[in-house]
Design a protein around this motif. Structure first.
Motif, PDB file in Angstrom:
ATOM      1  N   VAL A 107       0.832  -1.204   0.000  1.00 14.55           N
ATOM      2  CA  VAL A 107       0.000   0.000   0.000  1.00 14.55           C
ATOM      3  C   VAL A 107       0.866   1.254   0.000  1.00 14.55           C
ATOM      4  O   VAL A 107       1.825   1.365   0.765  1.00 14.55           O
ATOM      5  CB  VAL A 107      -0.932   0.010   1.232  1.00 14.55           C
ATOM      6  CG1 VAL A 107      -1.657   1.356   1.336  1.00 14.55           C
ATOM      7  CG2 VAL A 107      -1.941  -1.127   1.137  1.00 14.55           C
ATOM      8  N   VAL A 108       0.507   2.194  -0.870  1.00 15.52           N
ATOM      9  CA  VAL A 108       1.124   3.522  -0.892  1.00 15.52           C
ATOM     10  C   VAL A 108       0.040   4.529  -0.543  1.00 15.52           C
ATOM     11  O   VAL A 108      -0.950   4.659  -1.266  1.00 15.52           O
ATOM     12  CB  VAL A 108       1.722   3.847  -2.270  1.00 15.52           C
ATOM     13  CG1 VAL A 108       2.383   5.223  -2.246  1.00 15.52           C
ATOM     14  CG2 VAL A 108       2.722   2.777  -2.697  1.00 15.52           C
ATOM     15  N   SER A 109       0.212   5.217   0.570  1.00 13.73           N
ATOM     16  CA  SER A 109      -0.785   6.186   1.012  1.00 13.73           C
ATOM     17  C   SER A 109      -0.125   7.152   1.978  1.00 13.73           C
ATOM     18  O   SER A 109       0.885   6.807   2.605  1.00 13.73           O
ATOM     19  CB  SER A 109      -1.960   5.475   1.707  1.00 13.73           C
ATOM     20  OG  SER A 109      -3.004   6.371   2.016  1.00 13.73           O
ATOM     21  N   ASN A 110      -0.661   8.347   2.111  1.00 14.21           N
ATOM     22  CA  ASN A 110      -0.045   9.315   3.010  1.00 14.21           C
ATOM     23  C   ASN A 110       0.113   8.750   4.417  1.00 14.21           C
ATOM     24  O   ASN A 110       1.126   8.952   5.071  1.00 14.21           O
ATOM     25  CB  ASN A 110      -0.877  10.592   3.064  1.00 14.21           C
ATOM     26  CG  ASN A 110      -0.263  11.621   3.993  1.00 14.21           C
ATOM     27  OD1 ASN A 110       0.842  12.075   3.768  1.00 14.21           O
ATOM     28  ND2 ASN A 110      -0.978  11.982   5.044  1.00 14.21           N
ATOM     29  N   ASN A 111      -0.883   8.043   4.902  1.00 10.49           N
ATOM     30  CA  ASN A 111      -0.784   7.322   6.171  1.00 10.49           C
ATOM     31  C   ASN A 111      -1.676   6.097   6.049  1.00 10.49           C
ATOM     32  O   ASN A 111      -2.129   5.775   4.950  1.00 10.49           O
ATOM     33  CB  ASN A 111      -1.191   8.213   7.350  1.00 10.49           C
ATOM     34  CG  ASN A 111      -2.607   8.709   7.231  1.00 10.49           C
ATOM     35  OD1 ASN A 111      -2.934   9.457   6.313  1.00 10.49           O
ATOM     36  ND2 ASN A 111      -3.468   8.314   8.159  1.00 10.49           N
ATOM     37  N   CYS A 112      -1.916   5.402   7.144  1.00 10.30           N
ATOM     38  CA  CYS A 112      -2.632   4.123   7.037  1.00 10.30           C
ATOM     39  C   CYS A 112      -3.927   4.122   7.846  1.00 10.30           C
ATOM     40  O   CYS A 112      -4.236   3.155   8.547  1.00 10.30           O
ATOM     41  CB  CYS A 112      -1.715   2.983   7.475  1.00 10.30           C
ATOM     42  SG  CYS A 112      -1.975   1.447   6.535  1.00 10.30           S
ATOM     43  N   GLY A 113      -4.687   5.213   7.725  1.00  6.55           N
ATOM     44  CA  GLY A 113      -5.956   5.279   8.428  1.00  6.55           C
ATOM     45  C   GLY A 113      -5.778   5.355   9.933  1.00  6.55           C
ATOM     46  O   GLY A 113      -4.731   5.735  10.443  1.00  6.55           O
ATOM     47  N   THR A 114      -6.805   4.990  10.660  1.00  9.70           N
ATOM     48  CA  THR A 114      -6.745   4.934  12.116  1.00  9.70           C
ATOM     49  C   THR A 114      -7.230   3.562  12.561  1.00  9.70           C
ATOM     50  O   THR A 114      -7.696   2.764  11.751  1.00  9.70           O
ATOM     51  CB  THR A 114      -7.632   6.026  12.758  1.00  9.70           C
ATOM     52  OG1 THR A 114      -8.993   5.802  12.377  1.00  9.70           O
ATOM     53  CG2 THR A 114      -7.206   7.412  12.302  1.00  9.70           C
TER      54      THR A 114
END
Length: 263
Positions: free
Chosen positions: A49-56
């Motif tokens: 996964v590439v994403s700014n962060n990984c949710g909460t």
């Protein structure tokens, strides 16, 4: 040609094990929550996964983390996600942390067909010199460390080389989309969504409102349909708040009140 799907589950049904995903959103703002939930309800595992962060915890990409479906994350920060931090520190998850602006440009460059670029961000730090822990061992040692990156001087300033990012799929959220894939994002939800969409070879967009081609003013389109392969109308989802803050205010007596309690 953009294809319209009847459900989020149908739209993500063919995502296989070990697929790479670019996921839009920032924290819980503008995340493709319905697509992520549908993916979590499926069987795909070992995801990159590439994403700014990984949710909460319990929301967004946090759903996939809780089910141990993510193998590797490229992000700019851990954020408000205890499970993300735990899996990383316990050696269960590989994590490449990268400066936020660099991550955005890596995605944009991937979508634009640019293989790499030079940036001053990270020069003189382990980002350039290598040694950042990507994966820890079970004993707390560094099992996989980041490599050193090429640097060059331009006009008397040092820059480091960053490679662009492309992924198998992109998952994004838009406020409005048409059946040709043109998307409009709402305010800050524009964040990483267009960049993620550009980087994915197959882009899947969930939209709150779906309209016919020609309804959207071309000047208002944030992402043209050429980047979008699948659209599903999920309606307006329940918006979760990552961290609630309430400003102090003055009541009629002139005394300061916070959350309705006199202070």
């Amino acid at each position: 040609m953009t294809r319209v799907y009847v459900s989020a589950a149908d739209a993500v049904a063919d995502i296989p094990d070990r697929a790479s995903l670019a996921v839009g959103g920032f924290g819980l703002c503008g995340i493709p929550d319905a697509l992520i939930a549908a993916l979590a309800d499926g069987d795909a595992t070992g995801l990159d996964v590439v994403s700014n962060n990984c949710g909460t915890d319990g929301h967004g990409l946090g759903l996939l983390l809780e089910k141990r479906r993510i193998r590797r994350v490229t992000a700019s920060y851990v954020g408000e996600n205890r499970e993300f931090a735990r899996q990383y520190l316990d050696g269960e998850l590989e994590v490449e942390l990268t400066p936020q602006g660099t991550l955005a440009e890596r995605l944009r460059a991937g979508g634009a067909g640019i293989p790499a670029f030079f940036t001053p961000a990270g020069v003189g730090t382990p980002v350039a010199e290598g040694g950042l822990p990507w994966r820890y061992g079970s004993d707390g040692s560094v099992a996989v460390a980041s490599p050193a990156k090429e640097t060059r001087d331009y006009a008397g300033r040092r820059y480091l080389l960053e490679e662009s990012i492309t992924t198998d799929y992109a998952l994004v959220h838009a406020a409005v989309g048409d059946t040709a894939g043109n998307l409009v994002f709402n305010l800050a939800a524009r964040n990483f969504n267009p960049l993620a969409a550009m980087a994915g070879r197959v882009c899947i967009a969930q939209v709150e409102t779906l309209v016919e081609p020609g309804v959207l003013d071309p000047a208002m389109v944030h992402l043209p349909g050429i980047f979008v392969d699948r659209v599903v109308c999920t309606g307006r989802q329940d918006k979760k708040i990552e961290k609630r803050t309430v400003a102090s205010r003055r009541n009629h007596s002139g005394r300061r009140a916070t959350n309705g309690v006199h202070a």
